[in-house]
Scaffold this motif. Structure first.
Motif, PDB file in Angstrom:
ATOM      1  N   VAL A 114      -3.621  17.251  20.387  1.00 21.06           N
ATOM      2  CA  VAL A 114      -2.377  17.619  21.577  1.00 21.06           C
ATOM      3  C   VAL A 114      -2.726  18.378  22.870  1.00 21.06           C
ATOM      4  O   VAL A 114      -1.871  18.578  23.144  1.00 21.06           O
ATOM      5  N   THR A 115      -3.690  17.915  23.492  1.00 16.58           N
ATOM      6  CA  THR A 115      -4.494  18.575  24.524  1.00 16.58           C
ATOM      7  C   THR A 115      -5.286  17.612  25.559  1.00 16.58           C
ATOM      8  O   THR A 115      -4.936  16.387  24.832  1.00 16.58           O
ATOM      9  N   THR A 116      -5.302  17.747  26.318  1.00 16.04           N
ATOM     10  CA  THR A 116      -6.627  17.200  27.144  1.00 16.04           C
ATOM     11  C   THR A 116      -8.157  17.440  27.203  1.00 16.04           C
ATOM     12  O   THR A 116      -8.725  16.971  27.630  1.00 16.04           O
ATOM     13  N   TRP A 117      -7.912  18.302  26.243  1.00 18.27           N
ATOM     14  CA  TRP A 117      -9.723  18.519  26.166  1.00 18.27           C
ATOM     15  C   TRP A 117     -10.610  17.636  25.624  1.00 18.27           C
ATOM     16  O   TRP A 117     -11.935  17.342  25.494  1.00 18.27           O
ATOM     17  N   GLY A 118     -10.290  16.575  24.893  1.00 22.44           N
ATOM     18  CA  GLY A 118     -10.539  14.719  24.206  1.00 22.44           C
ATOM     19  C   GLY A 118     -11.121  14.815  25.231  1.00 22.44           C
ATOM     20  O   GLY A 118     -11.898  13.971  25.331  1.00 22.44           O
ATOM     21  N   GLU A 119     -10.504  15.054  26.652  1.00 19.92           N
ATOM     22  CA  GLU A 119     -11.423  13.977  28.237  1.00 19.92           C
ATOM     23  C   GLU A 119     -12.334  15.362  28.555  1.00 19.92           C
ATOM     24  O   GLU A 119     -13.168  14.164  29.393  1.00 19.92           O
ATOM     25  N   PRO A 130     -10.057  19.334  15.918  1.00 17.90           N
ATOM     26  CA  PRO A 130      -9.434  18.018  15.931  1.00 17.90           C
ATOM     27  C   PRO A 130      -7.685  17.650  16.289  1.00 17.90           C
ATOM     28  O   PRO A 130      -7.691  16.870  17.382  1.00 17.90           O
ATOM     29  N   HIS A 131      -7.492  18.669  15.821  1.00 18.60           N
ATOM     30  CA  HIS A 131      -5.671  18.890  16.162  1.00 18.60           C
ATOM     31  C   HIS A 131      -5.448  19.594  17.401  1.00 18.60           C
ATOM     32  O   HIS A 131      -4.573  18.960  18.606  1.00 18.60           O
ATOM     33  N   SER A 132      -6.401  20.023  18.132  1.00 22.96           N
ATOM     34  CA  SER A 132      -6.132  20.415  20.049  1.00 22.96           C
ATOM     35  C   SER A 132      -6.342  19.508  20.388  1.00 22.96           C
ATOM     36  O   SER A 132      -6.833  18.960  21.061  1.00 22.96           O
ATOM     37  N   PHE A 133      -7.702  18.802  20.204  1.00 22.45           N
ATOM     38  CA  PHE A 133      -8.220  17.531  21.134  1.00 22.45           C
ATOM     39  C   PHE A 133      -6.653  16.098  20.702  1.00 22.45           C
ATOM     40  O   PHE A 133      -6.334  15.646  21.936  1.00 22.45           O
ATOM     41  N   ALA A 160     -15.790  21.217  17.895  1.00 23.59           N
ATOM     42  CA  ALA A 160     -16.341  21.134  18.712  1.00 23.59           C
ATOM     43  C   ALA A 160     -16.339  22.692  19.658  1.00 23.59           C
ATOM     44  O   ALA A 160     -15.239  22.636  20.479  1.00 23.59           O
ATOM     45  N   ARG A 161     -18.388  22.979  20.402  1.00 25.71           N
ATOM     46  CA  ARG A 161     -18.280  24.115  21.153  1.00 25.71           C
ATOM     47  C   ARG A 161     -18.527  24.392  22.315  1.00 25.71           C
ATOM     48  O   ARG A 161     -19.056  22.840  22.476  1.00 25.71           O
ATOM     49  N   PHE A 162     -18.053  24.504  23.250  1.00 23.96           N
ATOM     50  CA  PHE A 162     -17.799  23.951  24.284  1.00 23.96           C
ATOM     51  C   PHE A 162     -18.704  25.439  25.094  1.00 23.96           C
ATOM     52  O   PHE A 162     -18.149  26.384  24.706  1.00 23.96           O
ATOM     53  N   HIS A 163     -19.220  25.568  26.321  1.00 19.45           N
ATOM     54  CA  HIS A 163     -20.397  26.006  26.690  1.00 19.45           C
ATOM     55  C   HIS A 163     -19.282  26.004  28.598  1.00 19.45           C
ATOM     56  O   HIS A 163     -19.840  25.556  28.829  1.00 19.45           O
ATOM     57  N   ILE A 164     -19.185  27.524  28.282  1.00 23.83           N
ATOM     58  CA  ILE A 164     -18.810  27.310  29.844  1.00 23.83           C
ATOM     59  C   ILE A 164     -18.840  28.743  30.842  1.00 23.83           C
ATOM     60  O   ILE A 164     -18.664  30.144  30.456  1.00 23.83           O
ATOM     61  N   ASP A 167     -21.339  20.557  22.464  1.00 18.38           N
ATOM     62  CA  ASP A 167     -21.990  20.527  21.123  1.00 18.38           C
ATOM     63  C   ASP A 167     -20.738  20.140  19.792  1.00 18.38           C
ATOM     64  O   ASP A 167     -19.525  20.924  19.656  1.00 18.38           O
ATOM     65  N   GLN A 168     -20.788  18.718  19.002  1.00 21.29           N
ATOM     66  CA  GLN A 168     -20.376  18.665  18.406  1.00 21.29           C
ATOM     67  C   GLN A 168     -20.768  19.221  17.345  1.00 21.29           C
ATOM     68  O   GLN A 168     -21.877  19.550  17.086  1.00 21.29           O
ATOM     69  N   ILE A 169     -19.771  20.033  15.906  1.00 16.92           N
ATOM     70  CA  ILE A 169     -20.356  20.350  15.157  1.00 16.92           C
ATOM     71  C   ILE A 169     -19.562  19.736  13.409  1.00 16.92           C
ATOM     72  O   ILE A 169     -18.473  19.294  13.183  1.00 16.92           O
ATOM     73  N   ALA A 170     -20.650  19.731  12.806  1.00 10.33           N
ATOM     74  CA  ALA A 170     -20.066  18.895  11.349  1.00 10.33           C
ATOM     75  C   ALA A 170     -18.972  16.880  11.575  1.00 10.33           C
ATOM     76  O   ALA A 170     -18.546  16.884  11.835  1.00 10.33           O
ATOM     77  N   PRO A 171     -20.204  16.126  12.659  1.00  9.71           N
ATOM     78  CA  PRO A 171     -18.970  14.893  12.780  1.00  9.71           C
ATOM     79  C   PRO A 171     -18.528  14.876  11.705  1.00  9.71           C
ATOM     80  O   PRO A 171     -18.868  14.158  10.751  1.00  9.71           O
ATOM     81  N   ASP A 172     -17.237  13.936  12.481  1.00  4.04           N
ATOM     82  CA  ASP A 172     -17.697  13.048  10.934  1.00  4.04           C
ATOM     83  C   ASP A 172     -16.353  11.856  12.103  1.00  4.04           C
ATOM     84  O   ASP A 172     -16.815  12.013  12.689  1.00  4.04           O
ATOM     85  N   PRO A 173     -17.448  10.359  11.259  1.00  6.28           N
ATOM     86  CA  PRO A 173     -17.241   9.006  12.074  1.00  6.28           C
ATOM     87  C   PRO A 173     -15.749   9.100  11.969  1.00  6.28           C
ATOM     88  O   PRO A 173     -15.215   7.949  12.978  1.00  6.28           O
ATOM     89  N   ASP A 174     -15.115   9.706  11.622  1.00  6.66           N
ATOM     90  CA  ASP A 174     -13.227   9.029  11.534  1.00  6.66           C
ATOM     91  C   ASP A 174     -12.290   9.724  12.548  1.00  6.66           C
ATOM     92  O   ASP A 174     -12.168   9.448  12.978  1.00  6.66           O
ATOM     93  N   GLU A 175     -13.405  10.840  13.578  1.00 10.09           N
ATOM     94  CA  GLU A 175     -12.994  11.548  14.603  1.00 10.09           C
ATOM     95  C   GLU A 175     -13.952  10.813  15.438  1.00 10.09           C
ATOM     96  O   GLU A 175     -15.036  10.538  15.575  1.00 10.09           O
ATOM     97  N   PRO A 176     -13.247  10.629  16.899  1.00 14.40           N
ATOM     98  CA  PRO A 176     -14.117  10.861  18.095  1.00 14.40           C
ATOM     99  C   PRO A 176     -14.679  12.075  18.537  1.00 14.40           C
ATOM    100  O   PRO A 176     -15.523  11.969  19.227  1.00 14.40           O
TER     101      PRO A 176
END
Length: 215
Positions: A182-187, A177-180, A134-138, A120-129
């Protein structure tokens, strides 16, 4: 021992299977070879692996390529057996005495493989991918939900994260966004596997409770 604070992203450049119980990998990374000794431990997507060889990168980028080997236990508990050239992995060097403990104590001994059910994306920012967060359900691997508690720590693909909610075998975590960056989570996408290591204290607390008379 590690902290779950990812310090680089590496790329698998070679992957060789030496029978069903051993796999040899070469991983290109930004780390300088001078700072790595043969026998050193590096967490690769949360999996503690031992450096067995070092060489220069062949792509001309700064850093080095290090070699590791994964044996039967690691291959049975993780996704390392599926890694191929081009696979990108979160990296962390082992903790030194006196280092800042920015995450939580992580052993690099993965307990199992979970599954991302939804993002789930939270508070979307058009300048950010991704959104501001973002909330991940695992879905946790079988046998591990009892070690996972809201507000507790968990290591996912080598990243120290705080558990937000837990319901049966499904838990959620938030990434910024910082986590995305510097890590592979954005993929990551729904359906992807993820390495899970539960909090060390939770593991031992549960074992002590089991050892008490009457369970």
């Amino acid at each position: 021992m590690f902290t779950g604070i990812v310090t680089a992203i590496g790329t698998v450049v070679e992957a060789q299977s030496k029978g069903p119980s051993l796999k040899r990998l070469a991983i290109a990374c930004p780390y300088e070879a001078a700072g790595i000794e043969i026998g050193a431990s590096i967490a690769c997507a949360g999996v503690c692996l031992t450096v067995t060889a070092l060489r220069e990168r062949e792509d001309g980028e700064p850093g080095c390529t290090f070699q590791v080997e994964a044996a039967a236990e690691t291959l049975s508990k993780t996704m390392v057996g599926a890694w191929a050239p081009g696979t990108r992995v979160n990296l962390e060097r082992s903790l030194k005495m006196g280092d800042e403990l920015g995450g939580h104590l992580v052993t690099g001994h993965v307990d199992g493989v979970g599954t991302i059910l939804k993002i789930d994306q939270i508070a979307p920012d058009p300048d950010e991918p991704w959104g501001a967060t973002a909330r991940f359900h695992i879905r946790a691997p079988q046998g591990l939900p009892r070690f996972i508690a809201a507000k507790g720590s968990i290591c996912l693909d080598g990243t120290s994260l705080t558990v937000n909610t837990v319901e049966d075998d499904v838990f959620t975590v938030l990434l910024i966004p910082h986590s995305f960056s510097v890590t592979t989570w954005g993929e990551r996408k729904a359906g992807d596997p993820v390495h899970v290591e539960v909090d060390l204290m939770a593991r031992y607390a549960a074992r002590l409770a089991e050892a008490r008379p009457g369970g």
